[in-house]
Design a protein around this motif. Sequence first.
Motif, PDB file in Angstrom:
ATOM      1  N   LEU A  72       0.824  -1.200   0.000  1.00 16.29           N
ATOM      2  CA  LEU A  72       0.000   0.000   0.000  1.00 16.29           C
ATOM      3  C   LEU A  72       0.866   1.262   0.000  1.00 16.29           C
ATOM      4  O   LEU A  72       1.944   1.276   0.591  1.00 16.29           O
ATOM      5  CB  LEU A  72      -0.903   0.018   1.245  1.00 16.29           C
ATOM      6  CG  LEU A  72      -1.866  -1.147   1.387  1.00 16.29           C
ATOM      7  CD1 LEU A  72      -2.582  -1.074   2.732  1.00 16.29           C
ATOM      8  CD2 LEU A  72      -2.866  -1.167   0.255  1.00 16.29           C
ATOM      9  N   PRO A  73       0.379   2.336  -0.627  1.00 16.28           N
ATOM     10  CA  PRO A  73       1.126   3.595  -0.582  1.00 16.28           C
ATOM     11  C   PRO A  73       1.119   4.190   0.820  1.00 16.28           C
ATOM     12  O   PRO A  73       0.084   4.194   1.483  1.00 16.28           O
ATOM     13  CB  PRO A  73       0.384   4.503  -1.566  1.00 16.28           C
ATOM     14  CG  PRO A  73      -0.864   3.828  -1.931  1.00 16.28           C
ATOM     15  CD  PRO A  73      -0.815   2.427  -1.443  1.00 16.28           C
ATOM     16  N   HIS A  74       2.285   4.639   1.280  1.00 15.79           N
ATOM     17  CA  HIS A  74       2.404   5.232   2.614  1.00 15.79           C
ATOM     18  C   HIS A  74       3.712   6.001   2.703  1.00 15.79           C
ATOM     19  O   HIS A  74       4.518   5.979   1.794  1.00 15.79           O
ATOM     20  CB  HIS A  74       2.328   4.147   3.701  1.00 15.79           C
ATOM     21  CG  HIS A  74       3.438   3.143   3.636  1.00 15.79           C
ATOM     22  ND1 HIS A  74       3.458   2.116   2.720  1.00 15.79           N
ATOM     23  CD2 HIS A  74       4.571   3.021   4.364  1.00 15.79           C
ATOM     24  CE1 HIS A  74       4.553   1.386   2.901  1.00 15.79           C
ATOM     25  NE2 HIS A  74       5.246   1.932   3.891  1.00 15.79           N
ATOM     26  N   ARG A  75       3.918   6.667   3.818  1.00 19.42           N
ATOM     27  CA  ARG A  75       5.155   7.373   4.113  1.00 19.42           C
ATOM     28  C   ARG A  75       5.786   6.681   5.310  1.00 19.42           C
ATOM     29  O   ARG A  75       5.093   6.201   6.191  1.00 19.42           O
ATOM     30  CB  ARG A  75       4.902   8.842   4.480  1.00 19.42           C
ATOM     31  CG  ARG A  75       4.064   9.609   3.481  1.00 19.42           C
ATOM     32  CD  ARG A  75       4.875   9.863   2.211  1.00 19.42           C
ATOM     33  NE  ARG A  75       4.161  10.731   1.296  1.00 19.42           N
ATOM     34  CZ  ARG A  75       3.457  10.293   0.256  1.00 19.42           C
ATOM     35  NH1 ARG A  75       3.327   9.011   0.049  1.00 19.42           N
ATOM     36  NH2 ARG A  75       2.872  11.134  -0.565  1.00 19.42           N
ATOM     37  N   LYS A  76       7.112   6.653   5.336  1.00 20.35           N
ATOM     38  CA  LYS A  76       7.783   6.013   6.455  1.00 20.35           C
ATOM     39  C   LYS A  76       8.861   6.938   6.978  1.00 20.35           C
ATOM     40  O   LYS A  76       9.745   7.366   6.245  1.00 20.35           O
ATOM     41  CB  LYS A  76       8.376   4.684   6.012  1.00 20.35           C
ATOM     42  CG  LYS A  76       8.775   3.820   7.159  1.00 20.35           C
ATOM     43  CD  LYS A  76       8.623   2.370   6.818  1.00 20.35           C
ATOM     44  CE  LYS A  76       8.861   1.572   8.065  1.00 20.35           C
ATOM     45  NZ  LYS A  76       8.865   0.165   7.815  1.00 20.35           N
ATOM     46  N   GLN A  82       3.108   6.529   8.203  1.00 20.00           N
ATOM     47  CA  GLN A  82       2.125   7.598   8.144  1.00 20.00           C
ATOM     48  C   GLN A  82       1.460   7.599   6.771  1.00 20.00           C
ATOM     49  O   GLN A  82       2.029   7.102   5.802  1.00 20.00           O
ATOM     50  CB  GLN A  82       2.792   8.959   8.376  1.00 20.00           C
ATOM     51  CG  GLN A  82       3.444   9.090   9.742  1.00 20.00           C
ATOM     52  CD  GLN A  82       2.422   9.267  10.825  1.00 20.00           C
ATOM     53  OE1 GLN A  82       1.611  10.166  10.774  1.00 20.00           O
ATOM     54  NE2 GLN A  82       2.459   8.393  11.817  1.00 20.00           N
ATOM     55  N   PHE A  83       0.261   8.161   6.707  1.00 17.87           N
ATOM     56  CA  PHE A  83      -0.488   8.249   5.459  1.00 17.87           C
ATOM     57  C   PHE A  83      -0.862   9.700   5.196  1.00 17.87           C
ATOM     58  O   PHE A  83      -1.140  10.452   6.132  1.00 17.87           O
ATOM     59  CB  PHE A  83      -1.771   7.420   5.549  1.00 17.87           C
ATOM     60  CG  PHE A  83      -1.535   5.960   5.805  1.00 17.87           C
ATOM     61  CD1 PHE A  83      -1.363   5.082   4.753  1.00 17.87           C
ATOM     62  CD2 PHE A  83      -1.493   5.467   7.101  1.00 17.87           C
ATOM     63  CE1 PHE A  83      -1.144   3.733   4.985  1.00 17.87           C
ATOM     64  CE2 PHE A  83      -1.278   4.121   7.344  1.00 17.87           C
ATOM     65  CZ  PHE A  83      -1.102   3.256   6.281  1.00 17.87           C
ATOM     66  N   THR A  84      -0.867  10.072   3.925  1.00 19.31           N
ATOM     67  CA  THR A  84      -1.355  11.388   3.529  1.00 19.31           C
ATOM     68  C   THR A  84      -2.737  11.212   2.915  1.00 19.31           C
ATOM     69  O   THR A  84      -3.192  10.088   2.673  1.00 19.31           O
ATOM     70  CB  THR A  84      -0.433  12.044   2.492  1.00 19.31           C
ATOM     71  OG1 THR A  84      -0.446  11.250   1.304  1.00 19.31           O
ATOM     72  CG2 THR A  84       0.973  12.208   3.010  1.00 19.31           C
TER      73      THR A  84
END
Length: 124
Positions: A72-76, A82-84
């Motif tokens: 899944l697309p996410h930020r790390k 974290q998710f935007t």
Amino acid sequence: MAAMAPASAGPALDVQGLVAVVDLLAQAGGLDALLGNRARDARDKRLHIGYSEAAERLNIPEKWLRERISTLPHRKFGKFVQFTEDDLHAISDMHFVSPGAKSQRDDESALMTLQPSKRSRKRS
């Protein structure tokens, strides 16, 4: 017949209080503006959200997100995931289903035909 209470100062004060409340609501932009926007404003100002709020906003279990995070697309940020807003939209779009529409995967499977194995069987 029921007895009617005589008009007194009590109901007049209640009406004045009601008028004051209505005036305050009009100045604030309505009841939704007073009650609902506080939580939304705080959430919308944040750039990133965590697992729990992302799962709540997508209306899915948090465990589902955690188990599939690698796809899944996410930020790390170090160990913090974290998710935007864009990530949540992308996750939602990844799981879009349109009944009756052919997908690319269906076309590929139709092109692949069954063929006999190249390996020969030993006969006894």
